[in-house]
Write a protein that holds these residues in place. Structure first.
Motif, mmCIF file in Angstrom:
data_model
loop_
_atom_site.group_PDB
_atom_site.id
_atom_site.type_symbol
_atom_site.label_atom_id
_atom_site.label_comp_id
_atom_site.label_asym_id
_atom_site.label_seq_id
_atom_site.Cartn_x
_atom_site.Cartn_y
_atom_site.Cartn_z
ATOM 1 N N VAL A 23 47.939 28.906 51.770
ATOM 2 C CA VAL A 23 48.003 29.230 50.344
ATOM 3 C C VAL A 23 47.045 28.343 49.554
ATOM 4 C CG1 VAL A 23 49.486 29.173 48.285
ATOM 5 C CG2 VAL A 23 50.319 30.228 50.406
ATOM 6 N N ALA A 24 46.960 27.070 49.889
ATOM 7 C CA ALA A 24 46.052 26.157 49.184
ATOM 8 C C ALA A 24 44.598 26.599 49.345
ATOM 9 C CB ALA A 24 46.240 24.727 49.689
ATOM 10 N N GLU A 25 44.216 26.992 50.555
ATOM 11 C CA GLU A 25 42.841 27.451 50.774
ATOM 12 C C GLU A 25 42.593 28.773 50.045
ATOM 13 O OE1 GLU A 25 39.719 28.591 54.359
ATOM 14 O OE2 GLU A 25 41.526 27.465 54.879
ATOM 15 N N TYR A 26 43.579 29.653 50.064
ATOM 16 C CA TYR A 26 43.487 30.930 49.353
ATOM 17 C C TYR A 26 43.252 30.689 47.862
ATOM 18 C CZ TYR A 26 45.161 35.282 47.204
ATOM 19 O OH TYR A 26 45.278 36.420 46.440
ATOM 20 N N VAL A 27 44.030 29.795 47.274
ATOM 21 C CA VAL A 27 43.912 29.509 45.842
ATOM 22 C C VAL A 27 42.560 28.879 45.517
ATOM 23 C CG1 VAL A 27 44.825 28.082 43.964
ATOM 24 C CG2 VAL A 27 46.377 29.383 45.411
ATOM 25 N N GLU A 28 42.091 28.014 46.399
ATOM 26 C CA GLU A 28 40.793 27.373 46.177
ATOM 27 C C GLU A 28 39.680 28.421 46.106
ATOM 28 O OE1 GLU A 28 37.818 24.590 48.749
ATOM 29 O OE2 GLU A 28 39.918 23.941 48.655
ATOM 30 N N GLU A 29 39.787 29.442 46.931
ATOM 31 C CA GLU A 29 38.740 30.461 46.991
ATOM 32 C C GLU A 29 38.999 31.635 46.052
ATOM 33 O OE1 GLU A 29 36.836 33.445 50.316
ATOM 34 O OE2 GLU A 29 37.390 31.421 50.913
ATOM 35 N N ALA A 30 40.248 32.030 45.901
ATOM 36 C CA ALA A 30 40.544 33.276 45.196
ATOM 37 C C ALA A 30 41.521 33.111 44.044
ATOM 38 C CB ALA A 30 41.093 34.303 46.186
ATOM 39 N N GLY A 31 41.863 31.887 43.714
ATOM 40 C CA GLY A 31 42.844 31.663 42.660
ATOM 41 C C GLY A 31 42.328 32.024 41.278
ATOM 42 N N VAL A 32 43.245 32.179 40.369
ATOM 43 C CA VAL A 32 42.944 32.453 38.965
ATOM 44 C C VAL A 32 43.418 31.221 38.195
ATOM 45 C CG1 VAL A 32 43.335 34.001 37.006
ATOM 46 C CG2 VAL A 32 43.300 34.917 39.345
ATOM 47 N N ALA A 124 38.874 41.521 44.826
ATOM 48 C CA ALA A 124 38.196 40.386 45.456
ATOM 49 C C ALA A 124 37.533 39.570 44.356
ATOM 50 C CB ALA A 124 37.149 40.864 46.449
ATOM 51 N N PRO A 125 37.586 38.260 44.466
ATOM 52 C CA PRO A 125 36.862 37.445 43.489
ATOM 53 C C PRO A 125 35.377 37.794 43.517
ATOM 54 C CG PRO A 125 38.312 36.080 44.818
ATOM 55 C CD PRO A 125 38.288 37.447 45.449
ATOM 56 N N ALA A 126 34.763 37.807 42.348
ATOM 57 C CA ALA A 126 33.333 38.097 42.268
ATOM 58 C C ALA A 126 32.567 37.135 43.164
ATOM 59 C CB ALA A 126 32.852 37.973 40.821
ATOM 60 N N ALA A 129 33.393 36.104 49.806
ATOM 61 C CA ALA A 129 33.125 36.708 51.114
ATOM 62 C C ALA A 129 33.713 38.117 51.174
ATOM 63 C CB ALA A 129 33.695 35.832 52.225
ATOM 64 N N LEU A 130 34.913 38.289 50.627
ATOM 65 C CA LEU A 130 35.557 39.606 50.656
ATOM 66 C C LEU A 130 34.778 40.621 49.824
ATOM 67 C CD1 LEU A 130 37.897 41.282 51.721
ATOM 68 C CD2 LEU A 130 39.273 40.484 49.773
ATOM 69 N N SER A 131 34.180 40.188 48.711
ATOM 70 C CA SER A 131 33.405 41.117 47.883
ATOM 71 C C SER A 131 32.150 41.596 48.598
ATOM 72 C CB SER A 131 33.048 40.479 46.536
ATOM 73 O OG SER A 131 32.053 39.492 46.689
ATOM 74 N N ARG A 137 32.476 48.097 54.397
ATOM 75 C CA ARG A 137 33.545 48.855 55.046
ATOM 76 C C ARG A 137 33.788 50.194 54.339
ATOM 77 N NH1 ARG A 137 35.933 50.511 59.287
ATOM 78 N NH2 ARG A 137 38.149 50.765 59.075
ATOM 79 N N GLY A 138 32.995 50.490 53.298
ATOM 80 C CA GLY A 138 33.117 51.775 52.618
ATOM 81 C C GLY A 138 33.858 51.727 51.295
ATOM 82 N N TYR A 139 34.245 50.555 50.862
ATOM 83 C CA TYR A 139 34.896 50.422 49.557
ATOM 84 C C TYR A 139 33.819 50.406 48.477
ATOM 85 C CZ TYR A 139 39.207 49.133 51.944
ATOM 86 O OH TYR A 139 40.326 49.141 52.725
ATOM 87 N N ARG A 140 34.118 50.989 47.333
ATOM 88 C CA ARG A 140 33.195 50.936 46.217
ATOM 89 C C ARG A 140 33.871 50.249 45.036
ATOM 90 N NH1 ARG A 140 33.972 54.026 41.893
ATOM 91 N NH2 ARG A 140 35.444 55.735 42.006
ATOM 92 N N GLU A 141 33.079 49.608 44.236
ATOM 93 C CA GLU A 141 33.622 48.985 43.032
ATOM 94 C C GLU A 141 33.971 50.108 42.060
ATOM 95 O OE1 GLU A 141 32.391 45.797 39.555
ATOM 96 O OE2 GLU A 141 31.075 46.046 41.275
ATOM 97 N N SER A 142 35.252 50.191 41.693
ATOM 98 C CA SER A 142 35.698 51.276 40.818
ATOM 99 C C SER A 142 36.117 50.768 39.442
ATOM 100 C CB SER A 142 36.859 52.041 41.453
ATOM 101 O OG SER A 142 37.971 51.187 41.603
ATOM 102 N N ASN A 143 36.546 49.548 39.357
ATOM 103 C CA ASN A 143 37.009 48.957 38.108
ATOM 104 C C ASN A 143 36.685 47.473 38.111
ATOM 105 O OD1 ASN A 143 38.656 51.168 36.786
ATOM 106 N ND2 ASN A 143 39.621 51.072 38.795
ATOM 107 N N ARG A 144 36.748 46.891 36.965
ATOM 108 C CA ARG A 144 36.648 45.436 36.853
ATOM 109 C C ARG A 144 37.946 44.952 36.230
ATOM 110 N NH1 ARG A 144 30.984 43.387 36.905
ATOM 111 N NH2 ARG A 144 29.762 45.219 37.410
ATOM 112 N N VAL A 145 38.380 43.796 36.646
ATOM 113 C CA VAL A 145 39.599 43.213 36.106
ATOM 114 C C VAL A 145 39.202 42.154 35.092
ATOM 115 C CG1 VAL A 145 41.662 41.883 36.666
ATOM 116 C CG2 VAL A 145 40.837 43.626 38.256
ATOM 117 N N TYR A 146 39.807 42.238 33.923
ATOM 118 C CA TYR A 146 39.547 41.268 32.869
ATOM 119 C C TYR A 146 40.838 40.522 32.577
ATOM 120 C CZ TYR A 146 35.293 43.926 32.179
ATOM 121 O OH TYR A 146 34.091 44.537 32.369
ATOM 122 N N LEU A 147 40.706 39.272 32.246
ATOM 123 C CA LEU A 147 41.871 38.430 31.980
ATOM 124 C C LEU A 147 41.692 37.749 30.643
ATOM 125 C CD1 LEU A 147 44.480 36.963 32.960
ATOM 126 C CD2 LEU A 147 42.960 35.200 33.830
#
Length: 153
Positions: A23-32, A124-126, A129-131, A137-147
């Motif tokens: 979880v700590a590594e996840y938050v470091e890379e993908a946390g908000v 995926a965070p902008a 690696a996942l982005s 893998r065939g995924y397309r960017e369909s929306n953007r998330v704003y906070l």
């Protein structure tokens, strides 16, 4: 040993000895940062699992949890279309070589197919690696998330 993908329960993820480090590594890379420190709501995950809306997969190197994927089954009420959402998807940097992340992603997609779903959504965070992996893998960017953090206006 090779890393294996296994279907598991929320409790298996929660009780894994390496969950805090993962979880700590996840938050470091993908946390908000605006949402504060990680605080997994295990009881909420268990309730979603019990209702049949959440499915978990773990990436295990022997008995060490090195990745996880929580798949949420839901629908878009406006369109009436059921879909699978990768609520959490993460593999430690130390285990990304060798395709374990792709195997985990294919497993989640297989679950969606099993339920007859035609759509899988992932965030995926902008510039993460996942982005990079998802479009390959065939995924397309369909929306953007704003906070926006609401203050006392």
């Amino acid at each position: 040993m090779s890393t294996a993908i296994r279907s598991c329960r929320v409790a298996d993820i929660e009780q894994a000895p390496t969950i805090d480090a993962l979880v700590a590594e996840y938050v470091e890379e993908a946390g908000v940062p605006e949402m504060g420190p990680a605080n997994p709501q295990w009881e909420q995950y268990r309730q979603l699992e019990a209702a049949g809306h959440l499915h978990c997969f773990g990436a295990w190197d022997d008995e060490t949890l090195v990745g996880m994927c929580f798949v949420l089954i839901s629908s878009v009420p406006h369109f009436g279309v059921p879909f699978a959402s990768l609520e959490t998807f993460f593999v430690t940097k130390s285990h990304r070589a060798g395709g374990i992340g792709l195997r985990l992603l294919r497993t989640a997609e297989g679950l969606a197919r099993h339920y007859g779903l035609k759509h899988v959504m992932a965030t995926a965070p902008a510039e993460s690696a996942l982005s990079v992996v998802l479009p390959r893998r065939g995924y397309r960017e369909s929306n953007r998330v704003y906070l926006r953090v609401l203050d006392d206006e």
